[in-house]
Scaffold this active site. Structure first.
Site, short mmCIF file in Angstrom:
data_model
loop_
_atom_site.label_atom_id
_atom_site.label_comp_id
_atom_site.label_asym_id
_atom_site.label_seq_id
_atom_site.Cartn_x
_atom_site.Cartn_y
_atom_site.Cartn_z
N GLY A 12 -23.77 9.52 -23.27
CA GLY A 12 -23.90 9.55 -21.81
C GLY A 12 -22.54 9.41 -21.16
O GLY A 12 -22.40 8.75 -20.12
N ALA A 13 -21.52 10.04 -21.76
CA ALA A 13 -20.13 9.86 -21.30
C ALA A 13 -19.75 10.88 -20.22
O ALA A 13 -18.61 10.89 -19.77
CB ALA A 13 -19.17 9.96 -22.48
N ASN A 85 -25.41 4.49 -24.63
CA ASN A 85 -25.50 4.36 -23.17
C ASN A 85 -26.36 5.45 -22.52
O ASN A 85 -26.93 5.24 -21.46
CB ASN A 85 -24.07 4.40 -22.60
N SER A 137 -31.04 -2.89 -19.49
CA SER A 137 -31.02 -2.94 -18.02
C SER A 137 -31.50 -4.31 -17.55
O SER A 137 -32.33 -4.95 -18.22
CB SER A 137 -31.96 -1.87 -17.47
N TYR A 150 -39.98 2.41 -17.77
CA TYR A 150 -38.54 2.27 -18.07
C TYR A 150 -38.23 0.85 -18.57
O TYR A 150 -37.55 0.68 -19.59
CB TYR A 150 -37.75 2.59 -16.79
N LYS A 154 -36.64 -0.41 -22.13
CA LYS A 154 -35.35 -1.12 -22.16
C LYS A 154 -35.51 -2.52 -22.76
O LYS A 154 -34.59 -3.04 -23.38
CB LYS A 154 -34.75 -1.19 -20.75
#
Ligand code: NAP
Length: 247
Positions: A12-13, A85, A137, A150, A154
């Site tokens: 996720g860069a 990430n 998160s 979500y 997480k």
């Protein structure tokens, strides 16, 4: 772990927290593999970020994760750090969760990080150690309406992290989980929503001011350096982890 001269994968860069983390690691002397789906974006970023390479992969597909880790190991010769990430949100009432969407988020936010861990662990063990950082998160520590799909995934990522940490401690592989707070990125806009949200509420909002992506990246790198089990964006989140209300 001192990140200087280490090799790192950051998934996720291409934007947000992952991009800030990749930039910071590079600034601190690490070689960084920039991973996401956006090939052209990654190649452009790679030309700007010293000692970085672009590796395209859809992290929701295990075979692509396997290919990505192999490519990074072939090109860098070793993998010292994995920052899991890449991820997106999904908001829906528990009663209305769309199972197909839930499966996709499960694949991207949980199975992808697991597959990446499974691929890097043998390399890290052979090298004598490594650091794995999984980005969870703050909502994993809370029970907020519409957040079930979500937040539950997480939270599962956090439990996976802490369990693997125990299992890998004799291999000198530190596995840590980071709980970012609301962070100013494209996250809100990319979140899949099965609940109507007015445009005005698409901007990040919460009880405290949002963090910058650079702030979250700093926490991630602190986690790599300290090897602590859990890294909270803010101290008040530790109280949430103990079930207390925010201070
Ligand atoms: N922002 C927040 O408030 C916040 C708070 C707590 C936790 N987090 C977590 O922080 C992480 C980063 O989010 P962010 O805030 O930086 O959001 P963002 O700006 O939307 O970035 C998400 C990143 O994930 C990548 N991605 C999405 N789907 C992918 C896929 N299928 N395969 C590979 N890469 C994929 C995107 O790249 P491509 O589109 O190029 O593939 C992008 O680089 C996520 O895990 C998120 O859950 C965010």
């Amino acid at each position: 772990m001192d990140v200087k001269d280490k090799t790192a994968i950051v998934t996720g860069a291409s934007s947000g927290i992952g991009l800030s983390t990749a930039r910071l690691l590079s600034k601190m002397g690490a070689k960084v593999a920039l991973v996401s789906r956006s090939k052209e974006k990654l190649e452009k970023l790679s030309s700007e970020i010293p000692n970085s390479i672009a590796v395209q992969a859809d992290m929701s597909r295990v075979f692509e994760v396997k290919r990505m880790v192999k490519e990074v190991n072939d090109r860098f010769g070793k993998i010292d750090i994995l920052v899991n990430n890449a991820g997106i949100g999904y908001d829906a009432l528990a009663e209305k969760i769309d199972v197909d969407t839930f499966h996709y988020i499960f694949d991207l936010d949980l199975v992808g990080p697991l597959a990446a861990m499974q691929q890097v662990i043998p390399h890290m063990r052979k090298q004598g150690g490594g650091a794995i950082i999984n980005i969870s998160s703050a909502v994993a520590l809370m029970t907020l309406p519409n957040n079930a799909p979500y937040a539950s995934i997480k939270r599962a990522l956090a439990v996976l992290t802490l369990t693997a940490r125990e299992e890998l401690k004799n291999d000198n592989i530190t596995v840590s989980v980071v709980y970012p707070y609301i962070t100013l990125t494209d996250f809100e806009r990319n979140t899949i929503r099965d609940v109507p949200v007015p445009e005005s509420e698409l901007e990040p909002h919460g009880p405290f001011p949002p963090d910058s992506a650079d702030y979250a990246a700093q926490k991630i790198v602190e986690g790599i350096e300290s090897g602590e089990a859990e890294i909270f964006a803010h101290d008040w989140l530790k109280n949430r982890a103990r079930g207390n209300p925010p201070q």
